[in-house]
Design a protein around this motif. Structure first.
Motif, mmCIF file in Angstrom:
data_model
loop_
_atom_site.group_PDB
_atom_site.id
_atom_site.type_symbol
_atom_site.label_atom_id
_atom_site.label_comp_id
_atom_site.label_asym_id
_atom_site.label_seq_id
_atom_site.Cartn_x
_atom_site.Cartn_y
_atom_site.Cartn_z
ATOM 1 N N ILE A 82 78.753 90.594 0.243
ATOM 2 C CA ILE A 82 79.979 91.390 0.116
ATOM 3 C C ILE A 82 81.147 90.600 0.703
ATOM 4 O O ILE A 82 81.048 90.026 1.779
ATOM 5 C CB ILE A 82 79.807 92.737 0.825
ATOM 6 N N GLY A 83 82.253 90.574 -0.030
ATOM 7 C CA GLY A 83 83.422 89.808 0.379
ATOM 8 C C GLY A 83 83.473 88.404 -0.165
ATOM 9 O O GLY A 83 84.475 87.704 0.021
ATOM 10 N N GLN A 84 82.425 87.953 -0.859
ATOM 11 C CA GLN A 84 82.388 86.598 -1.416
ATOM 12 C C GLN A 84 83.441 86.457 -2.509
ATOM 13 O O GLN A 84 83.547 87.288 -3.395
ATOM 14 C CB GLN A 84 80.998 86.314 -1.975
ATOM 15 N N PRO A 85 84.262 85.409 -2.472
ATOM 16 C CA PRO A 85 85.323 85.262 -3.475
ATOM 17 C C PRO A 85 84.762 84.915 -4.847
ATOM 18 O O PRO A 85 83.774 84.176 -4.963
ATOM 19 C CB PRO A 85 86.182 84.119 -2.918
ATOM 20 N N VAL A 86 85.398 85.432 -5.880
ATOM 21 C CA VAL A 86 85.008 85.172 -7.259
ATOM 22 C C VAL A 86 86.282 85.063 -8.085
ATOM 23 O O VAL A 86 87.388 85.325 -7.602
ATOM 24 C CB VAL A 86 84.116 86.306 -7.823
ATOM 25 N N SER A 87 86.124 84.689 -9.332
ATOM 26 C CA SER A 87 87.235 84.719 -10.285
ATOM 27 C C SER A 87 86.779 85.456 -11.534
ATOM 28 O O SER A 87 85.597 85.389 -11.898
ATOM 29 C CB SER A 87 87.713 83.307 -10.637
ATOM 30 N N VAL A 88 87.701 86.161 -12.162
ATOM 31 C CA VAL A 88 87.389 87.023 -13.300
ATOM 32 C C VAL A 88 88.215 86.596 -14.495
ATOM 33 O O VAL A 88 89.423 86.337 -14.375
ATOM 34 C CB VAL A 88 87.673 88.505 -12.977
ATOM 35 N N GLU A 89 87.546 86.502 -15.632
ATOM 36 C CA GLU A 89 88.220 86.172 -16.894
ATOM 37 C C GLU A 89 88.006 87.323 -17.856
ATOM 38 O O GLU A 89 86.869 87.720 -18.124
ATOM 39 C CB GLU A 89 87.657 84.878 -17.470
ATOM 40 N N LEU A 90 89.093 87.896 -18.359
ATOM 41 C CA LEU A 90 89.027 88.970 -19.338
ATOM 42 C C LEU A 90 88.917 88.374 -20.733
ATOM 43 O O LEU A 90 89.586 87.391 -21.056
ATOM 44 C CB LEU A 90 90.263 89.861 -19.238
ATOM 45 N N TRP A 91 88.068 88.994 -21.565
ATOM 46 C CA TRP A 91 87.887 88.474 -22.916
ATOM 47 C C TRP A 91 89.169 88.551 -23.722
ATOM 48 O O TRP A 91 89.400 87.754 -24.634
ATOM 49 C CB TRP A 91 86.781 89.240 -23.623
ATOM 50 N N SER A 92 90.024 89.503 -23.398
ATOM 51 C CA SER A 92 91.289 89.622 -24.125
ATOM 52 C C SER A 92 92.296 88.558 -23.713
ATOM 53 O O SER A 92 93.278 88.327 -24.420
ATOM 54 C CB SER A 92 91.894 91.007 -23.883
ATOM 55 N N GLN A 93 92.066 87.899 -22.562
ATOM 56 C CA GLN A 93 92.941 86.840 -22.088
ATOM 57 C C GLN A 93 92.080 85.669 -21.619
ATOM 58 O O GLN A 93 91.895 85.455 -20.417
ATOM 59 C CB GLN A 93 93.829 87.351 -20.954
ATOM 60 N N PRO A 94 91.519 84.896 -22.548
ATOM 61 C CA PRO A 94 90.544 83.864 -22.185
ATOM 62 C C PRO A 94 91.116 82.714 -21.368
ATOM 63 O O PRO A 94 90.365 81.978 -20.746
ATOM 64 C CB PRO A 94 90.037 83.376 -23.541
ATOM 65 N N ASN A 95 92.412 82.542 -21.357
ATOM 66 C CA ASN A 95 93.013 81.414 -20.647
ATOM 67 C C ASN A 95 93.535 81.796 -19.267
ATOM 68 O O ASN A 95 94.195 80.992 -18.609
ATOM 69 C CB ASN A 95 94.155 80.820 -21.474
ATOM 70 N N ALA A 96 93.251 83.001 -18.822
ATOM 71 C CA ALA A 96 93.756 83.467 -17.526
ATOM 72 C C ALA A 96 92.593 83.816 -16.615
ATOM 73 O O ALA A 96 91.598 84.390 -17.059
ATOM 74 C CB ALA A 96 94.668 84.681 -17.713
ATOM 75 N N ARG A 97 92.713 83.447 -15.354
ATOM 76 C CA ARG A 97 91.714 83.771 -14.337
ATOM 77 C C ARG A 97 92.371 84.639 -13.264
ATOM 78 O O ARG A 97 93.508 84.367 -12.848
ATOM 79 C CB ARG A 97 91.144 82.504 -13.694
ATOM 80 N N TYR A 98 91.672 85.654 -12.804
ATOM 81 C CA TYR A 98 92.165 86.557 -11.777
ATOM 82 C C TYR A 98 91.211 86.526 -10.590
ATOM 83 O O TYR A 98 89.997 86.640 -10.753
ATOM 84 C CB TYR A 98 92.296 87.983 -12.320
ATOM 85 N N GLU A 99 91.788 86.343 -9.407
ATOM 86 C CA GLU A 99 90.969 86.247 -8.198
ATOM 87 C C GLU A 99 90.449 87.626 -7.805
ATOM 88 O O GLU A 99 91.081 88.651 -8.050
ATOM 89 C CB GLU A 99 91.784 85.648 -7.053
ATOM 90 N N GLY A 100 89.274 87.617 -7.205
ATOM 91 C CA GLY A 100 88.676 88.867 -6.750
ATOM 92 C C GLY A 100 87.600 88.583 -5.719
ATOM 93 O O GLY A 100 87.465 87.458 -5.213
ATOM 94 N N CYS A 101 86.828 89.589 -5.388
ATOM 95 C CA CYS A 101 85.737 89.435 -4.430
ATOM 96 C C CYS A 101 84.665 90.471 -4.735
ATOM 97 O O CYS A 101 84.909 91.471 -5.426
ATOM 98 C CB CYS A 101 86.239 89.582 -2.989
ATOM 99 N N ILE A 102 83.482 90.215 -4.211
ATOM 100 C CA ILE A 102 82.383 91.175 -4.364
ATOM 101 C C ILE A 102 82.610 92.320 -3.383
ATOM 102 O O ILE A 102 82.579 92.125 -2.167
ATOM 103 C CB ILE A 102 81.031 90.496 -4.104
ATOM 104 N N ARG A 103 82.870 93.509 -3.900
ATOM 105 C CA ARG A 103 83.133 94.669 -3.038
ATOM 106 C C ARG A 103 81.863 95.438 -2.707
ATOM 107 O O ARG A 103 81.736 96.013 -1.618
ATOM 108 C CB ARG A 103 84.132 95.613 -3.714
ATOM 109 N N GLU A 104 80.923 95.434 -3.627
ATOM 110 C CA GLU A 104 79.731 96.269 -3.427
ATOM 111 C C GLU A 104 78.518 95.604 -4.070
ATOM 112 O O GLU A 104 78.605 95.056 -5.171
ATOM 113 C CB GLU A 104 79.972 97.652 -4.049
ATOM 114 N N LEU A 105 77.392 95.629 -3.364
ATOM 115 C CA LEU A 105 76.122 95.123 -3.873
ATOM 116 C C LEU A 105 75.086 96.225 -3.763
ATOM 117 O O LEU A 105 74.931 96.830 -2.702
ATOM 118 C CB LEU A 105 75.658 93.900 -3.070
#
Length: 365
Positions: free
Chosen positions: A219-242
């Motif tokens: 929990i809290g580990q950083p990740v990046s998220v890519e939406l299929w509707s915007q394949p060239n953009a990455r959004y930072e995030g983290c694991i909130r729940e396991l």
């Protein structure tokens, strides 16, 4: 007749000549060619997992009383407002119960008036010393019991009124109906989920983590998220729940990914989560370069003398065409890229690249 022994002698002489040649000349076999590659460097922990955009809050909605569904007022995917009616139960039973409780209140009021008048009469008789104290106390107790019965009847009437209100299920907050699980005419129990509401507000991505890699995440580990509707953009995030337990069917662990900032994520969108991207690197090889025997995975390393050396390796998660090698090889090693099942330890080979050109491993050292 004299030529017959000569014909028998010539084949024998030829055989002896051939045997003599086999003893004198040593036939040498040329080293077989072997396609070799060097491990390529990849970002460690760059595994990606498909997911779906979900609302952070998704409360299940249920009736607080049992009954038969008489109306379904919303559809799946419909946006609703707070306190908006979603479904109704058949109100006949709760209305009858409300009428019965109303009648009990009236009966308790009438009884209280009777025992109250009786107590007042005994009070006057006691003042004139025409009745005993115990007779008056009995009348007083009947009056107090009447008061208690009226209070009980009013409380039961209030509960029945609430039950009537509970026959209508309302949305607790603004949101979208994510799932519908009832139809008109269905009999539902109290507490049985009939709708799932995706509350307006924060959006998250839900993914499933494989069982063998669950311990790598926290929990809290950083990740990046890519939406299929915007394949060239990455959004930072983290694991909130396991999830602490695996799904009994898929044997995977559910995880919730929270966005670090604002992201144009809509409910139900597909997304891909990249976990563990960092500065550390790992080496990868083509899938065909890896062999296995009795549960042990290994590769064939070519020495500078062009001889094969079997090396046991520890692998990471398999990709579509490559696999990360966590332990066992170095960046400068030359590895046989294919055909490892027909090779043997110490075998002499001729290293070639993908263009079938000989690779001088001793010169490259």
């Amino acid at each position: 007749m004299t030529s017959h022994p000569l014909r028998l002698l010539l084949p024998a002489v030829a055989c002896v000549s051939l045997l003599g040649c086999g003893e004198d000349d040593v036939v040498t076999q040329a080293p077989r060619p072997a396609l070799v590659v060097q491990p390529f460097v990849a970002v460690a922990g760059s595994e990606s997992y498909p997911g779906e955009v979900r609302a952070r809050l998704e409360p299940p909605l249920a009736f607080r009383i049992p009954g038969k569904v008489s109306k379904r007022l919303v559809e799946e995917g419909q946006r609703v407002k707070a306190n908006q009616p979603l479904a109704e139960l058949d109100p006949q039973d709760v209305r009858l119960q409300l009428q019965a409780n109303r009648a009990q209140v009236a009966a308790a009021q009438a009884n209280l008036a009777l025992v109250g008048a009786e107590r007042d009469r005994y009070q006057k008789l006691l003042d004139r010393q025409m009745v005993s104290r115990s007779q008056y106390d009995n009348a007083e107790n009947l009056y107090r019991a009447g008061l208690a019965r009226l209070s009980q009847a009013k409380a039961e009437f209030d509960v029945a009124g609430n039950q009537a209100d509970y026959a209508v299920l309302r949305a607790p907050q603004d949101g979208v109906i994510a799932r519908r699980q009832i139809e008109v005419g269905q009999v539902v129990a109290a507490g049985q989920t009939v709708f799932n509401l995706a509350v307006d507000g924060e959006r998250e991505v839900q993914i499933s983590l494989p069982e063998q890699q669950y311990a790598r995440f926290a929990i809290g580990q950083p990740v990046s998220v890519e939406l299929w509707s915007q394949p060239n953009a990455r959004y930072e995030g983290c694991i909130r729940e396991l999830s602490p337990a695996a799904d009994p069917q898929s044997r995977t662990f559910a995880a919730r990914i929270a966005f670090a900032g604002q992201a144009p994520a809509q409910l139900g969108q597909s997304a891909r989560v990249f976990i563990g991207a960092g500065s550390t690197t790992t080496l990868s090889l083509p899938l065909a370069a890896v062999s296995a025997e009795q549960g042990q995975r290994y590769v064939w390393r070519v020495t500078p003398q062009n001889r094969l050396q079997r090396v046991n390796v520890q692998l990471g998660a398999y990709g579509s065409d490559s696999v990360p090698v966590l332990e066992g090889i170095a960046a400068g090693d030359w590895i046989v890229a294919a055909g490892g099942h027909v090779l043997r330890e110490g075998q002499q080979v001729r290293p070639v690249d993908r263009s079938n050109r000989t690779v001088d491993l001793a010169g490259k050292e």
